[in-house]
Structure formats: C-alpha cells, structure tokens
Design a protein around this motif. Structure first.
Motif, PDB file in Angstrom:
ATOM      1  N   ARG A  95       0.831  -1.201   0.000  1.00  0.00           N
ATOM      2  CA  ARG A  95       0.000   0.000   0.000  1.00  0.00           C
ATOM      3  C   ARG A  95       0.871   1.259   0.000  1.00  0.00           C
ATOM      4  O   ARG A  95       0.669   2.180  -0.792  1.00  0.00           O
ATOM      5  CB  ARG A  95      -0.963   0.015   1.192  1.00  0.00           C
ATOM      6  N   ARG A  96       1.859   1.282   0.879  1.00  0.00           N
ATOM      7  CA  ARG A  96       2.752   2.443   0.941  1.00  0.00           C
ATOM      8  C   ARG A  96       3.496   2.619  -0.375  1.00  0.00           C
ATOM      9  O   ARG A  96       3.642   3.740  -0.869  1.00  0.00           O
ATOM     10  CB  ARG A  96       3.756   2.292   2.079  1.00  0.00           C
ATOM     11  N   GLY A  97       3.973   1.538  -0.965  1.00  0.00           N
ATOM     12  CA  GLY A  97       4.670   1.609  -2.248  1.00  0.00           C
ATOM     13  C   GLY A  97       3.787   2.153  -3.353  1.00  0.00           C
ATOM     14  O   GLY A  97       4.207   2.990  -4.156  1.00  0.00           O
ATOM     15  N   ARG A  98       2.537   1.690  -3.394  1.00  0.00           N
ATOM     16  CA  ARG A  98       1.591   2.164  -4.410  1.00  0.00           C
ATOM     17  C   ARG A  98       1.307   3.652  -4.230  1.00  0.00           C
ATOM     18  O   ARG A  98       1.335   4.434  -5.182  1.00  0.00           O
ATOM     19  CB  ARG A  98       0.295   1.363  -4.346  1.00  0.00           C
ATOM     20  N   GLU A  99       1.049   4.069  -2.997  1.00  0.00           N
ATOM     21  CA  GLU A  99       0.740   5.484  -2.727  1.00  0.00           C
ATOM     22  C   GLU A  99       1.928   6.382  -3.061  1.00  0.00           C
ATOM     23  O   GLU A  99       1.763   7.453  -3.653  1.00  0.00           O
ATOM     24  CB  GLU A  99       0.322   5.656  -1.265  1.00  0.00           C
ATOM     25  N   ALA A 100       3.126   5.959  -2.698  1.00  0.00           N
ATOM     26  CA  ALA A 100       4.316   6.754  -2.992  1.00  0.00           C
ATOM     27  C   ALA A 100       4.553   6.836  -4.499  1.00  0.00           C
ATOM     28  O   ALA A 100       4.915   7.897  -5.022  1.00  0.00           O
ATOM     29  CB  ALA A 100       5.532   6.156  -2.286  1.00  0.00           C
ATOM     30  N   ALA A 101       4.339   5.733  -5.207  1.00  0.00           N
ATOM     31  CA  ALA A 101       4.520   5.725  -6.663  1.00  0.00           C
ATOM     32  C   ALA A 101       3.501   6.626  -7.347  1.00  0.00           C
ATOM     33  O   ALA A 101       3.829   7.332  -8.301  1.00  0.00           O
ATOM     34  CB  ALA A 101       4.426   4.297  -7.200  1.00  0.00           C
ATOM     35  N   GLU A 102       2.269   6.620  -6.866  1.00  0.00           N
ATOM     36  CA  GLU A 102       1.240   7.498  -7.442  1.00  0.00           C
ATOM     37  C   GLU A 102       1.603   8.965  -7.231  1.00  0.00           C
ATOM     38  O   GLU A 102       1.432   9.794  -8.131  1.00  0.00           O
ATOM     39  CB  GLU A 102      -0.127   7.185  -6.835  1.00  0.00           C
ATOM     40  N   LEU A 118       6.327  13.577 -11.629  1.00  0.00           N
ATOM     41  CA  LEU A 118       6.976  13.388 -12.921  1.00  0.00           C
ATOM     42  C   LEU A 118       6.193  14.071 -14.037  1.00  0.00           C
ATOM     43  O   LEU A 118       6.779  14.726 -14.908  1.00  0.00           O
ATOM     44  CB  LEU A 118       7.138  11.894 -13.227  1.00  0.00           C
ATOM     45  N   ARG A 119       4.876  13.907 -14.031  1.00  0.00           N
ATOM     46  CA  ARG A 119       4.057  14.525 -15.080  1.00  0.00           C
ATOM     47  C   ARG A 119       4.158  16.045 -15.056  1.00  0.00           C
ATOM     48  O   ARG A 119       3.991  16.698 -16.079  1.00  0.00           O
ATOM     49  CB  ARG A 119       2.599  14.091 -14.942  1.00  0.00           C
ATOM     50  N   ALA A 162       6.234  -0.773  -8.015  1.00  0.00           N
ATOM     51  CA  ALA A 162       5.230   0.264  -8.290  1.00  0.00           C
ATOM     52  C   ALA A 162       5.894   1.520  -8.857  1.00  0.00           C
ATOM     53  O   ALA A 162       5.384   2.122  -9.803  1.00  0.00           O
ATOM     54  CB  ALA A 162       4.437   0.586  -7.024  1.00  0.00           C
ATOM     55  N   LEU A 163       7.035   1.902  -8.312  1.00  0.00           N
ATOM     56  CA  LEU A 163       7.751   3.062  -8.827  1.00  0.00           C
ATOM     57  C   LEU A 163       8.264   2.779 -10.233  1.00  0.00           C
ATOM     58  O   LEU A 163       8.207   3.643 -11.107  1.00  0.00           O
ATOM     59  CB  LEU A 163       8.903   3.447  -7.897  1.00  0.00           C
ATOM     60  N   GLY A 164       8.758   1.584 -10.472  1.00  0.00           N
ATOM     61  CA  GLY A 164       9.239   1.219 -11.801  1.00  0.00           C
ATOM     62  C   GLY A 164       8.159   1.353 -12.865  1.00  0.00           C
ATOM     63  O   GLY A 164       8.415   1.829 -13.978  1.00  0.00           O
ATOM     64  N   ARG A 165       6.939   0.945 -12.520  1.00  0.00           N
ATOM     65  CA  ARG A 165       5.825   1.090 -13.476  1.00  0.00           C
ATOM     66  C   ARG A 165       5.618   2.555 -13.845  1.00  0.00           C
ATOM     67  O   ARG A 165       5.409   2.898 -15.009  1.00  0.00           O
ATOM     68  CB  ARG A 165       4.541   0.521 -12.879  1.00  0.00           C
ATOM     69  N   GLU A 166       5.643   3.428 -12.849  1.00  0.00           N
ATOM     70  CA  GLU A 166       5.426   4.855 -13.111  1.00  0.00           C
ATOM     71  C   GLU A 166       6.559   5.464 -13.926  1.00  0.00           C
ATOM     72  O   GLU A 166       6.328   6.315 -14.789  1.00  0.00           O
ATOM     73  CB  GLU A 166       5.221   5.621 -11.805  1.00  0.00           C
ATOM     74  N   LEU A 167       7.786   5.041 -13.674  1.00  0.00           N
ATOM     75  CA  LEU A 167       8.912   5.537 -14.465  1.00  0.00           C
ATOM     76  C   LEU A 167       8.804   5.069 -15.916  1.00  0.00           C
ATOM     77  O   LEU A 167       9.105   5.831 -16.844  1.00  0.00           O
ATOM     78  CB  LEU A 167      10.235   5.086 -13.841  1.00  0.00           C
ATOM     79  N   ALA A 168       8.354   3.844 -16.139  1.00  0.00           N
ATOM     80  CA  ALA A 168       8.165   3.335 -17.502  1.00  0.00           C
ATOM     81  C   ALA A 168       7.055   4.099 -18.213  1.00  0.00           C
ATOM     82  O   ALA A 168       7.182   4.442 -19.401  1.00  0.00           O
ATOM     83  CB  ALA A 168       7.866   1.835 -17.470  1.00  0.00           C
ATOM     84  N   ILE A 169       5.981   4.385 -17.514  1.00  0.00           N
ATOM     85  CA  ILE A 169       4.882   5.170 -18.101  1.00  0.00           C
ATOM     86  C   ILE A 169       5.390   6.556 -18.485  1.00  0.00           C
ATOM     87  O   ILE A 169       5.090   7.067 -19.568  1.00  0.00           O
ATOM     88  CB  ILE A 169       3.689   5.249 -17.116  1.00  0.00           C
ATOM     89  N   PHE A 170       6.181   7.175 -17.603  1.00  0.00           N
ATOM     90  CA  PHE A 170       6.747   8.488 -17.893  1.00  0.00           C
ATOM     91  C   PHE A 170       7.631   8.422 -19.134  1.00  0.00           C
ATOM     92  O   PHE A 170       7.538   9.276 -20.029  1.00  0.00           O
ATOM     93  CB  PHE A 170       7.550   8.993 -16.691  1.00  0.00           C
ATOM     94  N   GLY A 180      11.203  11.642 -26.250  1.00  0.00           N
ATOM     95  CA  GLY A 180      12.354  12.497 -26.517  1.00  0.00           C
ATOM     96  C   GLY A 180      13.218  12.761 -25.300  1.00  0.00           C
ATOM     97  O   GLY A 180      14.237  13.445 -25.396  1.00  0.00           O
ATOM     98  N   CYS A 181      12.837  12.217 -24.174  1.00  0.00           N
ATOM     99  CA  CYS A 181      13.582  12.405 -22.926  1.00  0.00           C
ATOM    100  C   CYS A 181      14.285  11.099 -22.572  1.00  0.00           C
ATOM    101  O   CYS A 181      13.645  10.054 -22.455  1.00  0.00           O
ATOM    102  CB  CYS A 181      12.627  12.811 -21.801  1.00  0.00           C
TER     103      CYS A 181
END
Length: 190
Positions: free
Chosen positions: A91-98, A104-105, A137-145, A151-152
């Motif tokens: 839960r903490r990992g998911r919330e922090a990643a969100e 990031l956005r 969870a953080l890895g998923r968000e970095l991949a989405i970014f 171009g980044c």
C-alpha cells in the motif's frame, strides 16, 4: 541526496524525511530530492525519491529474509507484529509511486532526466527478484513516464542492492545500480 533504509532506523518515515528536509534547509546547495524542485545540472534535470521496497517482486510470503528495517523503523513494527507487513508495504509503495507519477508529469520538458532513488525500481537489476530489494510500483510509473516522453532519456540511479548492475528498460529508460560494501560505496560509472 535522498534517504536509504538505514537512514530511517530509529525514526518513522515522516520523522526521517522532516529531519532531512531541515538539514537541507540549513546547508547551502544541499537538496533533499524528494522535497525540492527539480535540480538543473546544465542540460540534465535531477529529481528523486527515497523509494523503499514494496514487497511486489518475488514471493514475499515465502521469503526467508528478515530485514532489520522491520524492527528499527518505527512505522514497520506494528505491521510486522500484526502480520500485515506485506500489505502495508504494498500500500505504501503504491501510494508513494502514485505521488511520484504526479511529480513526474509536472516536470517541464527535458532531454535528459536523472532519477535517483534508493531501492531499484526494476526486478531485472541484481536484486534476486526479492520483495525486499525492489520497488515495482515506482518502476511502473517511471516506464509510463518514459513512454509518454520518448524524446527524454531517463537514467535511474539506485543503490540498496550493493551490486553493480545495468538494465535497459526502454529505448529511453536505463536503470543503474551501484556496487558497494558497508562503509565503502562504489562508483557505478562517471
């Protein structure tokens, strides 16, 4: 700078983060990455989060590893003794990643991004696919970014595993982990 798991020993996560922010405010040119604006390094943008393992890689319920964090970080004691540790970490990992996804956005356009975090966010680094050595969870968000900003070029820097590693996650997303022994951090590359 950012905090690793040992930096939180004897504190709650919030207490350690508040202390880190206080120290950064008192020392010129010191930036606590999770609580500061993006740092411009002359064509390279630096951001980061403390990160923490999220018990999503491997099989947390079957793991025979006992982390000292569970007794030394005050937030983890109750979940450990109540049998809710894995659920709490996920839960903490998911919330922090969100929260990190929102951050990031909001970044302005950049061609190169260095993202620093303590725990590797991808299981392909030398982590033995352990739930205590990755932050999926953080890895998923970095991949989405990275997918949203082709171009980044994103380079993720992490430690925690004490093993040097490199993983190309996307054409524009590379993750590096640095080798180290206790008391002797290693330089991954220059």
């Amino acid at each position: 700078f950012l905090l690793g798991n040992h930096d939180v020993w004897g504190y709650s996560f919030a207490e350690a983060q508040d202390l880190a922010e206080q120290v950064a405010a008192e020392v010129p040119h010191l930036h606590y990455l999770p609580r500061c604006k993006p740092v411009d390094l002359g064509g390279v943008t630096l951001v980061g989060s403390d990160g923490f393992y999220d018990a999503r890689a491997g099989d947390a319920e079957e793991s025979d590893v006992f982390m000292n964090d569970w007794r030394r970080i005050t937030d983890l004691r109750d979940p450990l003794f109540s049998g809710q540790l894995v659920e709490w970490l996920q839960r903490r990992g998911r919330e922090a990643a969100e929260a990190e996804a929102l951050r990031l956005r909001a970044l302005p356009p950049c061609r190169r991004l260095l993202y620093a975090t303590h725990v590797p966010p991808f299981a392909g680094l030398p982590t033995h696919n352990s739930p205590w050595y990755t932050n999926i969870a953080l890895g998923r968000e970095l991949a989405i970014f990275a997918d949203a900003r082709p171009g980044c070029h994103v380079t993720v820097l992490s430690g925690h595993v004490h093993e040097k590693g490199s993983l190309d996650v996307r054409d524009n997303l590379r993750a590096l982990s640095g080798g180290a022994e206790y008391g002797a951090p290693g330089v991954c590359r220059v």
